[in-house]
Write a protein that holds these residues in place. Structure first.
Motif, PDB file in Angstrom:
ATOM      1  N   PHE A 266      -8.650   2.267  -0.261  1.00  0.00           N
ATOM      2  CA  PHE A 266      -7.299   2.633  -0.675  1.00  0.00           C
ATOM      3  C   PHE A 266      -7.401   3.599  -1.840  1.00  0.00           C
ATOM      4  O   PHE A 266      -8.226   3.423  -2.745  1.00  0.00           O
ATOM      5  CB  PHE A 266      -6.490   1.403  -1.108  1.00  0.00           C
ATOM      6  CG  PHE A 266      -5.130   1.756  -1.648  1.00  0.00           C
ATOM      7  CD1 PHE A 266      -4.081   2.028  -0.782  1.00  0.00           C
ATOM      8  CD2 PHE A 266      -4.909   1.855  -3.015  1.00  0.00           C
ATOM      9  CE1 PHE A 266      -2.827   2.379  -1.262  1.00  0.00           C
ATOM     10  CE2 PHE A 266      -3.664   2.199  -3.507  1.00  0.00           C
ATOM     11  CZ  PHE A 266      -2.619   2.468  -2.631  1.00  0.00           C
TER      12      PHE A 266
ATOM     13  N   PHE B 202       0.800  -1.227   0.000  1.00  0.00           N
ATOM     14  CA  PHE B 202       0.000   0.000   0.000  1.00  0.00           C
ATOM     15  C   PHE B 202       0.834   1.280   0.000  1.00  0.00           C
ATOM     16  O   PHE B 202       0.277   2.365   0.090  1.00  0.00           O
ATOM     17  CB  PHE B 202      -0.900   0.021   1.245  1.00  0.00           C
ATOM     18  CG  PHE B 202      -1.786  -1.178   1.397  1.00  0.00           C
ATOM     19  CD1 PHE B 202      -2.970  -1.279   0.680  1.00  0.00           C
ATOM     20  CD2 PHE B 202      -1.429  -2.218   2.241  1.00  0.00           C
ATOM     21  CE1 PHE B 202      -3.785  -2.389   0.811  1.00  0.00           C
ATOM     22  CE2 PHE B 202      -2.242  -3.334   2.373  1.00  0.00           C
ATOM     23  CZ  PHE B 202      -3.417  -3.419   1.662  1.00  0.00           C
TER      24      PHE B 202
ATOM     25  N   LEU C 224      -4.158   4.233   2.885  1.00  0.00           N
ATOM     26  CA  LEU C 224      -5.022   3.141   3.329  1.00  0.00           C
ATOM     27  C   LEU C 224      -5.869   3.630   4.494  1.00  0.00           C
ATOM     28  O   LEU C 224      -5.345   4.166   5.472  1.00  0.00           O
ATOM     29  CB  LEU C 224      -4.178   1.952   3.769  1.00  0.00           C
ATOM     30  CG  LEU C 224      -4.916   0.736   4.336  1.00  0.00           C
ATOM     31  CD1 LEU C 224      -5.776   0.076   3.259  1.00  0.00           C
ATOM     32  CD2 LEU C 224      -3.924  -0.266   4.920  1.00  0.00           C
TER      33      LEU C 224
END
Length: 290
Positions: free
Chosen positions: A138, A122, A127
């Motif tokens: 996300f 990520f 996130l």
């Protein structure tokens, strides 16, 4: 002739839409832990792996991109192939072998996580975890870059890939300190990584079973380790939010070497009704009530 005001309004709307997260469901793994009552033990996210709908565990205590549940033995070297992993609009190509994919069946994938995703998965966006409403999002933007009240997020790289999320915490009566934010420790409050941290977190509670300290053993990578846990009735400031610490724990020999001094590992138990936003790009984060 195009009206400037209309064009500006359209661009603002498109920017707002791009910044609005698309929510996806969180699935909790609930079970008894070491003989205790049933509770949330792990946070699962829906993914599509090699075309099969599956669950993966979210673990911000893991620096890497993806860790398979099925692993080849130390002396094995099975052939690998590239497969796709899709999650919340992210699509990555990862290497996998037959042992990694042993659990990749619709029956298994509906019930448990066959892999773990860590921070590297990520780190090119933001996130957001809405723990009260069991959803996550996300976006490939630095959503907190200009957010008033966002706190510094230390993204420490002490491994080959990715990094570890470290945040500031302040137990009542103590100076501010750093803790590793670990979504993989879903049921834990503050977990010590050594006996000194345990003493600081518990006010010197003994590492022995008693009417206040619970002792149990856990399987850690095929090895049984001794753990201790006690209730801690005090407030804990995390970022700029006050929560109830609830519990402290320590598993002997499960520490790790961090480049900064830590007070321990912060799990999700004190944060279970909050919204956590981790902006990996701007190195900022927020913890807020829903």
């Amino acid at each position: 002739m195009r009206k400037p005001g209309l064009a500006l309004l359209l661009s603002v709307c498109l920017a707002a839409r791009a910044a609005t997260p698309e929510w996806h469901p969180i699935q909790w793994y609930v079970d008894s832990f070491a003989g205790g009552p049933k509770e949330r033990l792990a946070l699962f996210l829906p993914a599509v792996i090699d075309g099969v709908p599956c669950l993966v565990q979210l673990d911000t205590g893991a620096n890497g991109e993806l860790l398979w549940r099925g692993q080849a033995g130390a002396n094995e070297n099975p052939p690998k192939r590239l497969i796709s992993v899709e999650l919340a609009g992210i699509r990555k190509q990862v290497w996998a072998d037959e042992k990694n994919l042993a659990y990749l069946t619709p029956e298994v994938c509906r019930q448990r996580a066959i892999a773990t995703v860590g921070n590297a998965f990520f780190e090119d966006g933001t996130l957001t975890l809405d723990l009260r409403n069991n959803r996550f999002a996300f976006t490939r933007q630095a959503l907190l870059a200009h957010e008033h009240g966002a706190q510094p997020l230390l993204y420490l790289r002490w491994a080959q890939s990715g990094g570890h999320t470290v945040v500031e915490v302040e137990p009542a009566g103590h100076a501010p300190a750093y803790a590793l934010l670990d979504t993989g420790a879903a049921r834990f409050g503050l977990a010590a990584t050594d006996a000194g941290e345990w003493a600081a977190l518990t006010g010197g509670a003994p590492l022995a079973a008693s009417d206040k300290v619970r002792q149990y053993s856990l399987d850690s990578w095929g090895k049984q380790v001794q753990c201790f846990e006690t209730d801690v009735q005090r407030q804990l400031t995390v970022g700029a939010t006050v929560v109830e610490q609830g519990r402290a724990s320590y598993c002997v020999g499960q520490g790790f070497k961090s480049p900064v001094k830590l007070i321990g590992v912060l799990g999700l138990h004190p944060l279970r009704d909050k919204v956590i936003t981790l902006d990996y790009l701007s190195r900022r984060w927020t913890l807020r009530a829903n």
